[in-house]
Design an enzyme around this catalytic site. Structure first.
Site, PDB file in Angstrom:
ATOM      1  N   LYS A 183     116.773  24.904 -53.465  1.00 35.57           N
ATOM      2  CA  LYS A 183     118.203  25.269 -53.412  1.00 35.57           C
ATOM      3  C   LYS A 183     119.023  24.371 -54.345  1.00 35.57           C
ATOM      4  CE  LYS A 183     117.163  27.768 -49.672  1.00 35.57           C
ATOM      5  NZ  LYS A 183     117.180  29.200 -49.507  1.00 35.57           N
TER       6      LYS A 183
HETATM    7  C1  PLP Z   1     116.545  29.604 -48.226  1.00 36.36           C
HETATM    8  C2  PLP Z   1     117.079  30.698 -47.422  1.00 36.36           C
HETATM    9  C3  PLP Z   1     117.171  30.612 -46.024  1.00 36.36           C
HETATM   10  C4  PLP Z   1     116.769  29.406 -45.205  1.00 36.36           C
HETATM   11  O1  PLP Z   1     115.602  28.841 -45.540  1.00 36.36           O
HETATM   12  P1  PLP Z   1     115.030  27.518 -44.828  1.00 36.36           P
HETATM   13  O2  PLP Z   1     113.771  27.311 -45.600  1.00 36.36           O
HETATM   14  O3  PLP Z   1     114.813  27.839 -43.399  1.00 36.36           O
HETATM   15  O4  PLP Z   1     116.017  26.416 -45.006  1.00 36.36           O
HETATM   16  C5  PLP Z   1     117.756  31.663 -45.348  1.00 36.36           C
HETATM   17  N1  PLP Z   1     118.210  32.740 -45.988  1.00 36.36           N
HETATM   18  C6  PLP Z   1     118.126  32.874 -47.317  1.00 36.36           C
HETATM   19  C7  PLP Z   1     118.704  34.090 -47.960  1.00 36.36           C
HETATM   20  C8  PLP Z   1     117.544  31.863 -48.090  1.00 36.36           C
HETATM   21  O5  PLP Z   1     117.455  31.993 -49.412  1.00 36.36           O
END
Ligand code: PLP
Length: 384
Positions: A183
């Site tokens: 992210k």
């Molecule tokens: C990254 C992401 C998440 C959450 O991911 P985690 O690995 O649980 O932190 C949720 N929704 C979307 C659209 C994502 O891209």
């Protein structure tokens, strides 16, 4: 497999490393003051009253569902073109995901289809900013308001994006960020629920901490053994929180670098007749999560897959973001979905290519990526 030019890479500097070491030396490792500082930084940035850190974006979405009282018998509208967690959170609480197809330009849910999918059982809408694009969030917000249901903003891909004067994360009754290493900013693993609603914030603080009273940050005051509701261990440790504080300080620098890298891809690829580049609506400041383009409609998913495989052979970390959620084996088996159910999302998903994208990507590396991409596309054209 190891790639020369990876799909993504976290931007960790001495500031992050020093912050983590300071927590390790402090002896206070679990949920504590450093994570509180991280929460305050995210609340300020998104313009929300409350930010509640948790162990992942998925955990944050799960808590949002519980806190909003979503449960068995309820329907929740969401997109099939996303990471699986944005639909799984609906299943965690026993509710039914109702997928609606996407707008082929913005890749977010088509607002007209969202409106059409509302029934008396609709309990909430989960809106996702696909790849950091806030398009249509305002439309979902008014639809939700008109039907007196909450909008949950799965903004896990959008920290720092803006539409008009609104930050991504400020559209929903609740917004949820994620901080996995791919992210915009990372805490290793981590998430954050943001809201202006005091009661929801309190509930999430309690839910993440074994159902303890929400004022129980640490081991104080004797109520560490009081559990008011069914809770979870979704806490974020101060080790992770330290990364969050350091990364939030650098957020603008990180976003600016990502914007530069995205602009360079745009300039290099915009004249390629076989490619459809990301569409950015007016009044939009993207927060670039990944750089995903797609092949024109004359290509098949098999051709796309071969192009990606060809790039990987050249040690370039390309990928197919995202396979549709409704066509994931579990969803097919559980709900009987099949190809053709959401044709726009399926057609987009069959042709997407995510290119290597991170803060440190150099112009020279981007040249290699775009040249290899063009080469692989030409190769497919010759094979026709
Ligand atoms: C990254 C992401 C998440 C959450 O991911 P985690 O690995 O649980 O932190 C949720 N929704 C979307 C659209 C994502 O891209």
């Amino acid at each position: 497999m190891s790639t020369e030019i990876p799909l993504s890479k976290p931007d960790i500097t001495d500031a992050e490393i020093d912050a983590v070491v300071a927590v390790l030396r402090s002896g206070r490792l679990a949920l504590g003051p450093v994570t509180e500082a991280f929460e305050a930084a995210v609340a300020v940035r998104t313009g929300r009253r409350h930010a509640v850190a948790c162990s992942s974006g998925t955990a944050g979405l799960h808590m949002a569902m519980i806190a909003l009282g979503v449960g068995p018998g309820d329907e929740v509208i969401t997109t099939p073109f996303s990471f699986v967690a944005s639909a799984n959170c609906i299943l965690f609480v026993g509710a039914k995901p109702v997928f609606v197809d996407i707008d082929p330009r913005t890749l977010n849910m088509d607002p007209a289809r969202v409106e059409a999918a509302i029934t008396p059982r609709t309990k909430a809408i989960v809106g996702v900013e696909a790849f950091g694009n806030p398009a249509h969030m305002d439309a979902y917000r008014s639809i939700a308001a008109r039907h007196e249901i909450p909008l949950i903003e799965d903004c896990c891909e959008g920290l720092g994006g803006v539409w008009r004067d609104r930050q991504i994360g400020s559209f929903g009754r609740v917004g949820v960020f994620g901080f996995y290493p791919n992210k915009q900013i990372t805490t290793g693993e981590g998430g954050m629920v943001v809201t202006d609603d005091d009661r929801l914030a309190d509930l999430c603080r309690s839910l993440r901490n074994q159902g303890r009273p929400s004022n129980q940050g640490g081991h104080g005051a004797g109520s560490w053994l009081a559990h008011e509701r069914l809770g979870y261990n979704f806490r974020l440790s101060d080790i992770n929180g330290a990364l969050g504080v350091a990364q939030m300080r650098r957020l603008d620098e990180i976003l600016a670098r990502r914007r530069e890298v995205a602009d360079r891809y745009m300039v290099r690829l915009m004249d390629h007749r076989d490619l459809i580049l990301p569409t950015i609506e007016p009044d939009t400041l993207m927060s670039w999560f990944v750089f995903v383009l797609r092949l024109s409609d004359r290509y098949t998913s098999e051709e796309r897959d071969r192009i990606i495989a060809g790039m990987r052979r050249h040690e370039i970390g390309a990928s197919n973001y995202f396979p549709c959620i409704h066509l994931q084996p579990f969803y097919r088996k559980q709900f009987g979905f099949s190809p053709g159910d959401f044709p726009v999302a399926e057609s987009v998903s069959a042709r997407t290519i995510a290119l290597p994208f991170h803060n440190g990507l150099t112009a020279a590396e981007q040249d290699i990526v775009t040249q290899t991409l063009s080469l692989m596309i030409s190769r497919e054209n010759l094979l026709r």
